[in-house]
Design an enzyme around this catalytic site. Sequence first.
Site, PDB file in Angstrom:
ATOM      1  N   TRP A   1       0.800  -1.228   0.000  1.00 22.96           N
ATOM      2  CA  TRP A   1       0.000   0.000   0.000  1.00 22.96           C
ATOM      3  C   TRP A   1       0.833   1.279   0.000  1.00 22.96           C
ATOM      4  O   TRP A   1       0.296   2.359   0.187  1.00 22.96           O
ATOM      5  CB  TRP A   1      -0.929  -0.005   1.214  1.00 22.96           C
ATOM      6  CG  TRP A   1      -1.798  -1.222   1.254  1.00 22.96           C
ATOM      7  CD1 TRP A   1      -3.013  -1.370   0.679  1.00 22.96           C
ATOM      8  CD2 TRP A   1      -1.496  -2.480   1.887  1.00 22.96           C
ATOM      9  NE1 TRP A   1      -3.495  -2.631   0.894  1.00 22.96           N
ATOM     10  CE2 TRP A   1      -2.589  -3.342   1.644  1.00 22.96           C
ATOM     11  CE3 TRP A   1      -0.422  -2.957   2.634  1.00 22.96           C
ATOM     12  CZ2 TRP A   1      -2.636  -4.650   2.116  1.00 22.96           C
ATOM     13  CZ3 TRP A   1      -0.460  -4.260   3.098  1.00 22.96           C
ATOM     14  CH2 TRP A   1      -1.562  -5.092   2.848  1.00 22.96           C
ATOM     15  N   ASP A   2       2.148   1.186  -0.176  1.00 24.30           N
ATOM     16  CA  ASP A   2       3.013   2.371  -0.106  1.00 24.30           C
ATOM     17  C   ASP A   2       2.901   3.039   1.262  1.00 24.30           C
ATOM     18  O   ASP A   2       2.813   4.261   1.369  1.00 24.30           O
ATOM     19  CB  ASP A   2       2.664   3.361  -1.222  1.00 24.30           C
ATOM     20  CG  ASP A   2       3.648   4.524  -1.299  1.00 24.30           C
ATOM     21  OD1 ASP A   2       4.805   4.358  -0.884  1.00 24.30           O
ATOM     22  OD2 ASP A   2       3.255   5.613  -1.761  1.00 24.30           O
ATOM     23  N   MET A   3       2.917   2.238   2.316  1.00 26.81           N
ATOM     24  CA  MET A   3       2.834   2.767   3.669  1.00 26.81           C
ATOM     25  C   MET A   3       4.225   2.963   4.275  1.00 26.81           C
ATOM     26  O   MET A   3       4.455   2.646   5.453  1.00 26.81           O
ATOM     27  CB  MET A   3       1.973   1.843   4.546  1.00 26.81           C
ATOM     28  CG  MET A   3       0.504   1.890   4.210  1.00 26.81           C
ATOM     29  SD  MET A   3      -0.196   3.536   4.482  1.00 26.81           S
ATOM     30  CE  MET A   3      -1.777   3.397   3.667  1.00 26.81           C
ATOM     31  N   ASP A   4       5.161   3.496   3.465  1.00 24.51           N
ATOM     32  CA  ASP A   4       6.497   3.814   3.978  1.00 24.51           C
ATOM     33  C   ASP A   4       6.414   4.489   5.339  1.00 24.51           C
ATOM     34  O   ASP A   4       5.530   5.333   5.564  1.00 24.51           O
ATOM     35  CB  ASP A   4       7.208   4.796   3.039  1.00 24.51           C
ATOM     36  CG  ASP A   4       7.375   4.258   1.638  1.00 24.51           C
ATOM     37  OD1 ASP A   4       7.178   3.060   1.432  1.00 24.51           O
ATOM     38  OD2 ASP A   4       7.713   5.058   0.750  1.00 24.51           O
TER      39      ASP A   4
ATOM     40  N   LYS B   1       1.974   6.237   8.427  1.00 18.05           N
ATOM     41  CA  LYS B   1       0.929   6.641   7.488  1.00 18.05           C
ATOM     42  C   LYS B   1      -0.415   6.022   7.849  1.00 18.05           C
ATOM     43  O   LYS B   1      -1.466   6.629   7.630  1.00 18.05           O
ATOM     44  CB  LYS B   1       1.312   6.223   6.069  1.00 18.05           C
ATOM     45  CG  LYS B   1       2.349   7.097   5.387  1.00 18.05           C
ATOM     46  CD  LYS B   1       2.524   6.665   3.937  1.00 18.05           C
ATOM     47  CE  LYS B   1       3.503   7.549   3.193  1.00 18.05           C
ATOM     48  NZ  LYS B   1       3.637   7.146   1.767  1.00 18.05           N
TER      49      LYS B   1
END
Length: 786
Positions: A463-466, A491
């Site tokens: 989910w691109d939860m860097d 995030k």
Amino acid sequence: MIILAGLFFIIGIALFVGGSWLILLHGSFYYCIAGLMLIAVSLLLRNRNVLANFIYALLLCGTLIWSVNETGMNWWPLATRMGLFLVLAIPLILSAMLKYRRRSGWLILLPVWLATAVVSVSPIFMTNPSTLEGQLSREISVANADLGGVNPDDWEAYGRSNLGQRFSPLNQITPDNADQLELAWQYQTGDLKGPNDVGETTYEDTPIKVGNSLYVCTPHNWVIALNADTGEEQWVYDAKVPEDSQRQHQTCRGVAYLPPTDKNLPNDVQQSTLSSETLNPILCDAQLFLPTSDARLVAIDPTTGARCANFANQGELDLMHNMPFTQSGYYYSTSPPLIAGGLVIVSGSVNDNYDINSPSGVIRAYDVKTGELKWNWDSGHPDETLPIGEGEVYATSSPNSWSVASADEKLGLVYFPMGNRTPDQLGIYRSPAEEKYATSVVALDLSTGNVAWVQQFVHHDLWDMDTPAQPSLLDLKTESGTQPALVVPTKQGDIYVLNRATGDPIFPITEETAPQGAIPGDFTAATQPTSALSFKPDPLKENEMWGATLIDQLMCRIQFKQLRYEGRYTPPSEQGTLIYPGNFGVFNWGSIAVDPKRQQLFGMPLYLAFVSTLVPKNGLDLTSANKGEQGVNSNEGADYAVELKPFLSPLGIPCQQPPWGYVAGVDLKTGKTAWKHQNGTIEDMTPLKLPIEMGVPGIGGPIITDGGVVFMAASVDNYLRAYDMSNGHELWKGRLPAGGQATPMTYLNSNGEQMVVQVAGGHGSIGTTIGDYVVAYKLNNKLSTK
């Protein structure tokens, strides 16, 4: 009357057709019924039948009952449900008044009058269920709190010190006098977004202040020294960064500062104005380090702006060395490096979703004086920390750390917030090591780069939860005694509080069941971690869809029903998946601020949903792809491209009901949220400049002062605000000449006056006002004393 009837008919048809579609998607029946009633009103009006008024009154009353049942007495959800029908009631009433001129005839309008009156006065009884009123104590819990060893008058690093607290010991500005702040000076850098710049050209800099000089970096990697008293320009260094359309970001969040070895050497600029372009590299004692968007690290003399000849190659270090792939614009540093233990430690940003074969996310430590590589930690090869040899390369596309790091030199540890391996939404390319360290915080030994501990925040992140924010370090009082704590927001809305020596959780971490069902060949984790201290939102529901009118609200409901959504961590899909919290995150690079003396936290939770769609390529034309993080990105080498976009109505506003942005205060001793308020207005989101408080999105961060005042801009209206830390109430706001999507800072000038500085240049991806300003505020002279 014919025109009015035609208007009712068109709106009725739109609601009936859209409502029928929504019913087929197992959504609300209301819109279809409302459409049929409007069509009936339209036909009766054409025949001048008095029943039109009664049916419309019934529609008004029914809509009010339906609206309250869906949303409660909450103003903004009710306003968009009722607003269109209240506006339509006006010409209906006026036309009927013209027809029925006698008083007895007006009785026919009584149902519409009554319904309109009930709806109109309903705001008196409305509530704001999202607001939490409370109080944090102003009593000091830790009298000798560690503030990072920085001169009290200064701000020497992005988070003021390597502890990343964003807390200043200055207390001249208080809740009692903050409303007396006024503009002290304003400076324009001259660095503006150009026509060929990438979409996300942003001014995210937090200046640093040492002695009587203020150091600012701009989006195109200029470093500017200003007189901290007056804002007068002292010198400008231009890194001469070329344009590159393949960069996803064009920004600079700050520079790093190395103090002089000889503390007696002057730190201030003595010359009035210098041009670094005319200066040859010189030997430097103190140094500024500038990361550039063409992947260089530049060492600069703080006094003159000349490059430091003793560092690397005449003051420049090429960060593309030993990279497995070297596509132009795919790797660069947007955040300042970390200076600790005689090292300058550099991490970087790798473009999301452009190519499965991209540069490495390696973290590298160089000798702060010479630029010699001392160790490298690559999450793709986490046990190989000795300096890489000539001809060798780092791991391909390994998870990177694009945000700001922190350090505890007493423990000999540095802390990096970790991102994900690109592609973000496809997990089939990841090694076991990359799986372990992605989307986490990792503690590395300062002298060797070896891993001390790691805490992961998302398993198999799709989910691109860097981890987006600098960890904040403080010594925290707990039931088991004082512990060295690390506080890091994520995030997805969790705030993790860990023992920074061991990585053990101070506030409990539990695993919650996660949705399943990734694309063929990939998988999803069965559970995902969550912290006891969390601002994660409740799952979205259909009745929380919103829009400026009832029609675009209906379209949002249809979109919601068409997307795949099973709550937080619903896997990406070809169908299109609703990601909530979205890619902007509940928290982002602006992080949080902590008061180590009172053991408190200030944050800015944000709630915006995104849509993530996996697009099978199958010969798809991708010539217009790769224009930034949002839109379609090609994922070269993969079977799927990915499309990311905010979840918006046809009018371009969020599909979920407001508020979208808050400020919140937390007691870190207990982990309890004391207060939470919606934040910001729509003044700069609409052409009418209406200062309506709705709780708007924002990106940036806060600072806390010992005077009990928090400063933050960030929101999409152009203001810098001061808040009372104890209760979150707004004390003051200053109008900015452009968007303030950066974290402010504060310092004491040579006259003993506390200054608050905010850069204001806007943010390309959220559309705030573009500019090139550095703005300073202070109390008026009568109140400002040393």
